[in-house]
Design an enzyme around this catalytic site. Sequence first.
Site, PDB file in Angstrom:
ATOM      1  CE  LYS A  65      -4.261  -1.520   2.241  1.00 50.07           C
ATOM      2  NZ  LYS A  65      -5.210  -1.129   3.288  1.00 50.07           N
ATOM      3  N   GLY A 127      -4.251   3.595  18.528  1.00 50.69           N
ATOM      4  CA  GLY A 127      -3.323   3.111  17.503  1.00 50.69           C
ATOM      5  C   GLY A 127      -2.946   4.216  16.534  1.00 50.69           C
ATOM      6  N   GLY A 129      -0.910   3.585  13.447  1.00 41.96           N
ATOM      7  CA  GLY A 129      -0.292   2.996  12.261  1.00 41.96           C
ATOM      8  C   GLY A 129      -0.929   3.511  10.986  1.00 41.96           C
ATOM      9  CB  SER A 131      -5.591   1.249   9.803  1.00 39.62           C
ATOM     10  OG  SER A 131      -5.040   0.090   9.258  1.00 39.62           O
ATOM     11  CE1 TYR A 218     -10.974  -7.096   7.737  1.00 39.69           C
ATOM     12  CE2 TYR A 218     -11.381  -9.449   7.581  1.00 39.69           C
ATOM     13  CZ  TYR A 218     -10.747  -8.306   7.119  1.00 39.69           C
ATOM     14  OH  TYR A 218      -9.907  -8.394   6.043  1.00 39.69           O
TER      15      TYR A 218
HETATM   16  P1  ATR Z   1      -1.873  -0.806  10.557  1.00 39.42           P
HETATM   17  O1  ATR Z   1      -1.163  -0.312   9.346  1.00 39.42           O
HETATM   18  O2  ATR Z   1      -2.804  -1.947  10.294  1.00 39.42           O
HETATM   19  O3  ATR Z   1      -2.542   0.282  11.311  1.00 39.42           O
HETATM   20  P2  ATR Z   1       0.571  -0.929  12.101  1.00 39.42           P
HETATM   21  O4  ATR Z   1       1.131   0.191  11.294  1.00 39.42           O
HETATM   22  O5  ATR Z   1       1.430  -2.123  12.325  1.00 39.42           O
HETATM   23  O6  ATR Z   1      -0.775  -1.499  11.479  1.00 39.42           O
HETATM   24  O7  ATR Z   1       0.094  -0.309  13.497  1.00 39.42           O
HETATM   25  C1  ATR Z   1      -0.340  -1.108  14.526  1.00 39.42           C
HETATM   26  C2  ATR Z   1      -0.813  -0.252  15.708  1.00 39.42           C
HETATM   27  O8  ATR Z   1      -1.253  -1.124  16.739  1.00 39.42           O
HETATM   28  C3  ATR Z   1       0.262   0.622  16.306  1.00 39.42           C
HETATM   29  O9  ATR Z   1      -0.331   1.807  16.783  1.00 39.42           O
HETATM   30  C4  ATR Z   1       0.760  -0.228  17.481  1.00 39.42           C
HETATM   31  O10 ATR Z   1       1.337   0.491  18.537  1.00 39.42           O
HETATM   32  P3  ATR Z   1       2.905   0.903  18.480  1.00 39.42           P
HETATM   33  O11 ATR Z   1       2.981   2.119  17.583  1.00 39.42           O
HETATM   34  O12 ATR Z   1       3.250   1.214  19.890  1.00 39.42           O
HETATM   35  O13 ATR Z   1       3.650  -0.280  17.943  1.00 39.42           O
HETATM   36  C5  ATR Z   1      -0.540  -0.825  17.950  1.00 39.42           C
HETATM   37  N1  ATR Z   1      -0.392  -2.080  18.736  1.00 39.42           N
HETATM   38  C6  ATR Z   1      -0.102  -3.304  18.236  1.00 39.42           C
HETATM   39  N2  ATR Z   1      -0.067  -4.215  19.241  1.00 39.42           N
HETATM   40  C7  ATR Z   1      -0.336  -3.558  20.409  1.00 39.42           C
HETATM   41  C8  ATR Z   1      -0.470  -3.930  21.792  1.00 39.42           C
HETATM   42  N3  ATR Z   1      -0.297  -5.198  22.200  1.00 39.42           N
HETATM   43  N4  ATR Z   1      -0.777  -2.966  22.684  1.00 39.42           N
HETATM   44  C9  ATR Z   1      -0.970  -1.690  22.295  1.00 39.42           C
HETATM   45  N5  ATR Z   1      -0.863  -1.264  21.009  1.00 39.42           N
HETATM   46  C10 ATR Z   1      -0.552  -2.174  20.069  1.00 39.42           C
END
Ligand code: ATR
Length: 279
Positions: A65, A127, A129, A131, A218
């Site tokens: 993406k 979050g 990331g 999305s 989902y």
């Molecule tokens: P996407 O592109 O699908 O949004 P990503 O870029 O990998 O996926 O982002 C994942 C998000 O989930 C991030 O905000 C991550 O927090 P960090 O920035 O601290 O890594 C969050 N996340 C994933 N696992 C987590 C957990 N166990 N507890 C809290 N936040 C989590």
Amino acid sequence: MLKACVIGHPVSHSRSPLIHNTWLRQLGIDGLYERQDVAPQDLSSFISSLSTSSYAGCNVTLPHKEVVAGLVDVPDERVARTGSANTLFKRDGKICATTTDGEGFVQNVLWRNPGFSFSGSHVTILGAGGSSRAIIDELLLRGVDRISLVNRTLSRAEDLANLFGPKVKALALDQVKEALPTADLLVNTTSAGIASTDDFAIDLSALKPAATVADINYVPLITPFLQRASAAGHVIVPGLGMLLHQAVTGFELWFGQRPPVTEDLYNLVAADITGTGKP
Ligand code: ATR
């Protein structure tokens, strides 16, 4: 015959063919939607070949993406702002790109809560990331008043807040309580609320009863995070609807008709997910 596809790596679990081919059948369009596994080293040549290929365009899924956004001829403003594209189409011999993830999110909220008003609202997002970035971009276009962006790694939330400006406030996880009482919409974009051993047990009791709660995950269809929200009486927005709604614009661009998102379609894709247990 009109054709489109989804590219990814791996791509075998993508539900996009099920969604688009169901719409093609329903609408009586002579078309086909396929899967194409494109490895990262082949992405550039695949995009170059699109202009002369039989595909009207494609969806783009993980891990392409972000990279694809820099390979197309005409990225639109959403792609420019989010650095991510999920829908490619051809115009005047050029490969154009947009991203419909944010639109899919917003339409899904409105599907499950038609009375929800984005304009002037306070949205709390868990979050920071890719999305989350797409959703923030769309929420700002929809006129939300402010966004509280809560993330485990505060610096990632701060990066997005700097990018999007003063309506977005970055908060660490231990500050989540201050972002809940006035939130009209709470959104989980992390993978943390999925497992039954949910160690991300944010205390939802600080939310106002009228707050709507959404998850973009989902699998499972109703995440433990949403189950807790539902048990507390909140309107919930399951993530599968976002997958259906983000597909609408691509279908219209390639096949010329705007397809309907229905409960039947939701149930069809839900059954496929329940059968495989995979995203
Ligand atoms: P996407 O592109 O699908 O949004 P990503 O870029 O990998 O996926 O982002 C994942 C998000 O989930 C991030 O905000 C991550 O927090 P960090 O920035 O601290 O890594 C969050 N996340 C994933 N696992 C987590 C957990 N166990 N507890 C809290 N936040 C989590």
